[in-house]
Design a protein around this motif. Structure first.
Motif, PDB file in Angstrom:
ATOM      1  N   PRO B 161       0.848  -1.195   0.000  1.00 33.83           N
ATOM      2  CA  PRO B 161       0.000   0.000   0.000  1.00 33.83           C
ATOM      3  C   PRO B 161       0.884   1.247   0.000  1.00 33.83           C
ATOM      4  CG  PRO B 161      -0.791  -1.578   1.624  1.00 33.83           C
ATOM      5  CD  PRO B 161       0.512  -2.114   1.109  1.00 33.83           C
ATOM      6  N   GLY B 162       0.479   2.247  -0.768  1.00 33.44           N
ATOM      7  CA  GLY B 162       1.280   3.464  -0.866  1.00 33.44           C
ATOM      8  C   GLY B 162       2.187   3.454  -2.089  1.00 33.44           C
ATOM      9  N   ASP B 163       2.389   2.289  -2.693  1.00 33.52           N
ATOM     10  CA  ASP B 163       3.221   2.222  -3.897  1.00 33.52           C
ATOM     11  C   ASP B 163       2.534   2.931  -5.066  1.00 33.52           C
ATOM     12  OD1 ASP B 163       5.085   0.765  -2.588  1.00 33.52           O
ATOM     13  OD2 ASP B 163       4.775  -1.120  -3.694  1.00 33.52           O
ATOM     14  N   ALA B 164       3.361   3.521  -5.915  1.00 35.28           N
ATOM     15  CA  ALA B 164       2.835   4.116  -7.144  1.00 35.28           C
ATOM     16  C   ALA B 164       2.830   3.055  -8.239  1.00 35.28           C
ATOM     17  CB  ALA B 164       3.713   5.279  -7.573  1.00 35.28           C
ATOM     18  N   VAL B 165       1.847   3.161  -9.149  1.00 33.01           N
ATOM     19  CA  VAL B 165       1.766   2.237 -10.281  1.00 33.01           C
ATOM     20  C   VAL B 165       2.056   3.036 -11.551  1.00 33.01           C
ATOM     21  CG1 VAL B 165       0.314   0.600 -11.521  1.00 33.01           C
ATOM     22  CG2 VAL B 165       0.027   0.896  -9.052  1.00 33.01           C
ATOM     23  N   LEU B 166       3.096   2.646 -12.260  1.00 34.88           N
ATOM     24  CA  LEU B 166       3.490   3.376 -13.475  1.00 34.88           C
ATOM     25  C   LEU B 166       3.377   2.456 -14.680  1.00 34.88           C
ATOM     26  CD1 LEU B 166       6.894   4.872 -12.236  1.00 34.88           C
ATOM     27  CD2 LEU B 166       4.592   5.698 -11.721  1.00 34.88           C
ATOM     28  N   VAL B 167       3.104   3.058 -15.842  1.00 30.66           N
ATOM     29  CA  VAL B 167       3.134   2.275 -17.071  1.00 30.66           C
ATOM     30  C   VAL B 167       4.046   3.009 -18.049  1.00 30.66           C
ATOM     31  CG1 VAL B 167       1.089   3.363 -18.111  1.00 30.66           C
ATOM     32  CG2 VAL B 167       1.736   1.062 -18.793  1.00 30.66           C
ATOM     33  N   SER B 168       4.806   2.244 -18.841  1.00 30.01           N
ATOM     34  CA  SER B 168       5.853   2.866 -19.641  1.00 30.01           C
ATOM     35  C   SER B 168       5.349   3.509 -20.935  1.00 30.01           C
ATOM     36  CB  SER B 168       6.938   1.831 -19.972  1.00 30.01           C
ATOM     37  OG  SER B 168       6.394   0.819 -20.792  1.00 30.01           O
ATOM     38  N   GLN B 294       8.788   7.117 -23.490  1.00 25.71           N
ATOM     39  CA  GLN B 294       8.496   8.557 -23.534  1.00 25.71           C
ATOM     40  C   GLN B 294       7.062   8.903 -23.132  1.00 25.71           C
ATOM     41  OE1 GLN B 294       9.350   9.788 -27.500  1.00 25.71           O
ATOM     42  NE2 GLN B 294       7.863   8.414 -28.419  1.00 25.71           N
ATOM     43  N   ASP B 295       6.142   7.958 -23.268  1.00 29.84           N
ATOM     44  CA  ASP B 295       4.759   8.247 -22.864  1.00 29.84           C
ATOM     45  C   ASP B 295       4.445   7.706 -21.471  1.00 29.84           C
ATOM     46  OD1 ASP B 295       4.177   9.421 -25.346  1.00 29.84           O
ATOM     47  OD2 ASP B 295       3.816   7.444 -26.231  1.00 29.84           O
ATOM     48  N   ALA B 296       5.491   7.439 -20.692  1.00 31.42           N
ATOM     49  CA  ALA B 296       5.269   6.841 -19.365  1.00 31.42           C
ATOM     50  C   ALA B 296       4.371   7.730 -18.501  1.00 31.42           C
ATOM     51  CB  ALA B 296       6.610   6.637 -18.679  1.00 31.42           C
ATOM     52  N   ARG B 297       3.536   7.087 -17.721  1.00 32.67           N
ATOM     53  CA  ARG B 297       2.602   7.825 -16.854  1.00 32.67           C
ATOM     54  C   ARG B 297       2.448   7.114 -15.526  1.00 32.67           C
ATOM     55  NH1 ARG B 297      -1.197  10.760 -20.227  1.00 32.67           N
ATOM     56  NH2 ARG B 297      -2.537  11.160 -18.453  1.00 32.67           N
ATOM     57  N   ARG B 298       2.100   7.874 -14.525  1.00 32.40           N
ATOM     58  CA  ARG B 298       1.620   7.258 -13.293  1.00 32.40           C
ATOM     59  C   ARG B 298       0.130   7.030 -13.471  1.00 32.40           C
ATOM     60  NH1 ARG B 298       2.526   8.730  -6.982  1.00 32.40           N
ATOM     61  NH2 ARG B 298       0.975   7.247  -6.204  1.00 32.40           N
ATOM     62  N   ILE B 299      -0.332   5.815 -13.276  1.00 31.60           N
ATOM     63  CA  ILE B 299      -1.742   5.543 -13.528  1.00 31.60           C
ATOM     64  C   ILE B 299      -2.522   5.163 -12.280  1.00 31.60           C
ATOM     65  CG2 ILE B 299      -1.435   4.873 -15.939  1.00 31.60           C
ATOM     66  CD1 ILE B 299      -1.464   1.948 -15.051  1.00 31.60           C
ATOM     67  N   GLY B 300      -1.827   5.000 -11.168  1.00 29.09           N
ATOM     68  CA  GLY B 300      -2.591   4.643  -9.974  1.00 29.09           C
ATOM     69  C   GLY B 300      -1.723   4.416  -8.770  1.00 29.09           C
ATOM     70  N   THR B 301      -2.365   3.934  -7.727  1.00 30.30           N
ATOM     71  CA  THR B 301      -1.724   3.770  -6.432  1.00 30.30           C
ATOM     72  C   THR B 301      -2.204   2.470  -5.801  1.00 30.30           C
ATOM     73  OG1 THR B 301      -1.798   6.171  -6.181  1.00 30.30           O
ATOM     74  CG2 THR B 301      -1.398   4.906  -4.174  1.00 30.30           C
ATOM     75  N   MET B 302      -1.319   1.794  -5.109  1.00 34.55           N
ATOM     76  CA  MET B 302      -1.724   0.612  -4.344  1.00 34.55           C
ATOM     77  C   MET B 302      -2.270   1.078  -2.995  1.00 34.55           C
ATOM     78  SD  MET B 302      -1.162  -1.995  -6.219  1.00 34.55           S
ATOM     79  CE  MET B 302      -0.180  -2.581  -7.605  1.00 34.55           C
ATOM     80  N   THR B 303      -3.391   0.502  -2.589  1.00 33.03           N
ATOM     81  CA  THR B 303      -3.976   0.872  -1.294  1.00 33.03           C
ATOM     82  C   THR B 303      -4.305  -0.407  -0.528  1.00 33.03           C
ATOM     83  OG1 THR B 303      -6.292   0.748  -1.957  1.00 33.03           O
ATOM     84  CG2 THR B 303      -5.134   2.793  -2.467  1.00 33.03           C
ATOM     85  N   ASP B 304      -4.889  -0.239   0.663  1.00 34.95           N
ATOM     86  CA  ASP B 304      -5.304  -1.451   1.365  1.00 34.95           C
ATOM     87  C   ASP B 304      -6.820  -1.577   1.426  1.00 34.95           C
ATOM     88  OD1 ASP B 304      -5.621   0.606   3.110  1.00 34.95           O
ATOM     89  OD2 ASP B 304      -4.007  -0.030   4.468  1.00 34.95           O
ATOM     90  N   ALA B 305      -7.533  -0.802   0.560  1.00 36.97           N
ATOM     91  CA  ALA B 305      -8.996  -0.760   0.631  1.00 36.97           C
ATOM     92  C   ALA B 305      -9.684  -2.093   0.283  1.00 36.97           C
ATOM     93  CB  ALA B 305      -9.522   0.345  -0.280  1.00 36.97           C
TER      94      ALA B 305
END
Ligand code: SF4
Ligand code: SF4
Lengths: 364, 334
Positions: B161-168, B294-305
């Protein structure tokens, strides 16, 4: 339709405004049913389902052609698959639909049946030409949306002298089914979200009876969140005024008279007949069958297929769900014995089925 | 050599020899392979990552790639996702009798080119020719092996939880391209497969960042299925912001025509990276400095929900489940 234009129908701020307005204007429960499976999916996919006011009860009706394809129709095409010199051609949706004894087209294929998934009925023409020694049988399911293209395919086959194409015709028509639903006492629906694609073909006129005969409202609706919200809001306003209307909210695609050309082709090749609907039973005049002049294409005649009422699947509540009497998660099999991997009823098989949509998208 | 692949070429006799020296060695040759010994002798040290995959793509040539380069990229990427430097690969070819020799040569040449770019050596291989109908044109198996440099190595169960989720980069390009080409569908604007070797970028990432929890390439089953696997094995919830997921307009358009969801389409040149939130910006910077990111983005976050689940926050602000793909995606009726 361009993408930029479509974005307008997804504007979050406008959606929020309508949602707030609905919330403040609703003093009692409103039960609405969307007829088309694509609407069901759109409502879940956009997240609308989780945002609608609690007083809006959302029901999914008999609008997915796969869901309403009757057990005996499924068994009929499964019986044909695997026959010598027969190539079944079908839309992808039907591949996993279960018939009796756990059969389906995927398994039939593994057993050696020749089954080809096509993207358009016109692909069957090529298939028939490439396999002159075989009979290509296309499974014609769907509503007024798909029927005209299939009629067009048959016309083209005749022009090109293709003799080895057959259509297993299970087409059904939407307004007749709504009429049957509304005349059932057990059903309690305040308004209908009418299908966008079907209406593009038939127009608005065939739905007028909903307000005239049953004093219920119905709105032809597109598939974007704003389309859906505007239609719901409209129906709430009418209800608060004690009125009932049928109207067209999808004028960018649907004309008052639909698509007369498509209808003409459809009725040139097909004529109305009684049809069996899964979960709803026999509805007089709600099907389409191939006219005698076109019977050279009729797979039912060719193979002597009769579609009969048969006992429904034990435990499956698809009938109640298609009528809006029950919600998918009220079925005892939902998510337990019945999942998309191992579907018991058709509502779980079709990607547009209500059980599948619940299973796939519903968070709690 | 004849202009078609004949059964003789798999006989082990002279014809096979010719095929190997005139075609395979020509394009894949290196000091180890050229010896034509029964096995390769390799030097590796410390922890080793190994992966194998078989490639059976239809069509074998598609915009943006072919089965030869794909067979290198797929395996190189799998090894690299473990925080390893891929060093060597093997290849096994199963060829259907009658395949045009020119097609085979194109595929082998493309494999050689892909291996050179990725910096891996093809050190051993095998060719079989099977009778017509026993396989579909050509199947290729590759196995890859590499030195693990990340410590600890990224792993699917390490998301917190709290980790960022990135896609390249953009999602769904490969899947839609292959499907579109197979079915002869013409999409208004051309889409291309993203097939590429990601190892150089991944090595940079794991060597410059102190901690990377998960690296995964969302191949079959796409972004949605891969994220579901991660949330299940890590027992966390992934909250994705739909608006932030990069999807090309052409891919969106093609998908809406076919009734497919780009989030479930295969990718062959993209990866997902899960790492502590505080390193997200640095990771994006490294990714964007590389043409493949080059189009990498942060797309979400890991949570404990909702442990084990992927939740999609839609542009409207609604929330819904993003489940696993069930079987293959099938286009709908209308
Ligand atoms: S067939 Fe057409 S009208 Fe019917 S559910 Fe599918 S999209 Fe809707
Ligand atoms: S959950 Fe399965 S068995 Fe129950 S109604 Fe839905 S499809 Fe039928």
């Amino acid at each position: 339709m361009s993408f930029e234009l479509l974005e307008k129908f997804r504007d979050p701020d406008l959606c929020r405004k309508i949602l707030d307005k609905m919330e403040s204007e609703l003093d009692r429960e409103l039960r609405f049913m969307e007829v088309c499976g694509t609407h069901t999916v759109a409502i879940f996919q956009s997240g609308l389902r989780s945002l609608l006011p609690e007083k809006v009860v959302h029901l999914s009706g008999p609008g997915c052609p796969v869901c309403v394809t009757h057990e005996s129709e499924v068994n009929a095409f499964l019986d044909l698959a695997g026959r010598d010199k027969v190539i079944m051609a079908t839309f992808g949706d039907l591949m996993r639909v279960p018939g009796d004894k756990g059969r389906n087209l995927k398994k039939a294929m593994a057993d050696g049946a020749r089954v080809k998934v096509v993207y358009s009925p016109f692909d069957t023409l090529k298939l028939a030409k490439e396999n002159p020694d075989d009979l290509v049988v296309f499974i014609g399911v769907g509503f007024e949306t798909t029927a005209p293209t299939i009629a067009g395919t048959m016309k083209m086959a005749r022009q090109q002298g293709i003799e080895n194409l057959r259509i297993l015709c299970f087409h059904k028509t939407v307004p007749t089914a709504l009429d049957a639903l509304l005349s059932d006492e057990a059903i309690n629906i305040d308004g209908f979200i009418l299908p966008g694609h079907v209406s593009a073909i038939i127009g608005v006129e065939p739905y007028r009876f909903i307000a005239r005969d049953y004093a219920k409202s119905a709105v032809v609706t597109g598939f974007e969140p704003l389309d859906i919200l505007q239609s719901l809001n409209q129906m709430i306003e009418w209800r608060n005024k004690g009125e009932a209307h049928v109207s067209n909210n999808y004028t960018r695609i649907v004309g008052e008279n639909g698509n007369p050309k498509a209808l003409e082709i459809m009725y040139e090749v097909f004529e109305p007949c009684d049809a069996l609907w899964r979960g709803l039973g026999l509805i007089p005049g709600s099907g389409l069958e191939i006219r005698p002049e076109w019977e050279q294409f009729d797979a039912k005649k060719e193979f002597g297929i009769e579609i009969k009422e048969s006992p429904s699947l034990p435990g499956c509540k698809c009938g109640d769900i298609l009528k809006g009497v029950k919600q998918p998660d009220q079925c005892p099999l939902f998510g337990k014995a019945c999942t998309p991997a191992d579907p018991v009823g058709p509502c779980m098989v079709s990607t547009e089925g209500s059980c599948a949509a619940y299973y796939k998208y519903k968070l709690d | 050599m004849s202009d078609k692949v004949l059964l003789d070429y798999g006989s082990g006799g002279r014809a096979s020899q010719r095929l190997i020296s005139e075609l395979f060695l020509k394009h894949l040759g290196n000091d180890e392979l050229d010896r034509l010994n029964d096995a390769a002798v390799l030097s590796l040290s410390g922890k080793v990552a190994m992966s194998t995959d078989s490639f059976t793509v239809d069509p074998i040539f598609f915009p943006g790639g072919d089965i030869g380069s794909l067979a290198v990229h797929g395996t190189v990427n799998d090894v690299a996702m473990m925080g390893a430097i891929p060093r060597y690969i093997t290849c096994g070819y199963i060829i259907e009798e009658g395949l045009p020799m020119a097609d085979l040569e194109k595929i082998v040449a493309s494999m050689g080119e892909a291996a050179r770019k990725a910096g891996v050596k093809v050190v051993t291989g095998d060719t079989k020719v099977v009778p017509k109908g026993a396989c579909d044109k050509i199947f290729i198996n590759t196995t890859g092996i590499g030195d693990v440099i990340a410590d600890p190595a990224p792993s699917g169960d390490a998301a917190r939880p709290g980790d960022a989720v990135l896609v390249s980069g953009t999602i769904g390009d490969h899947g839609l391209t292959v499907l579109g080409t197979r079915e002869g569908l013409d999409f208004e604007a051309k889409v291309q497969s993203d097939s590429a070797a990601l190892n150089h970028l991944l090595v940079k990432l794991v060597s410059e960042l102190p901690e990377v929890h998960v690296l995964r390439d969302p191949t079959r089953g796409g972004l949605a299925t891969t994220l579901n696997e991660i949330t299940k094995s890590s027992n966390v919830c992934c909250e994705l912001i739909e608006n932030d997921i990069p999807v090309r307009a052409e891919v969106k358009g093609g998908c809406s025509i076919l009734g497919l969801d780009p989030l479930y389409l295969a990718n062959e040149g993209k990866f997902l990276c899960v790492l502590p939130g505080e390193y997200a910006d640095k990771a994006l910077e490294i990714m964007r400095a590389d043409p493949l990111g080059q189009d990498a983005r942060r797309i979400g976050t890991m949570t404990d929900a909702n442990p084990g689940k992927v939740v999609l926050v839609t542009p409207l602000g609604g929330k819904r489940l993003l489940g696993m793909l069930e079987g293959e995606q099938l286009p709908r009726i209308c």
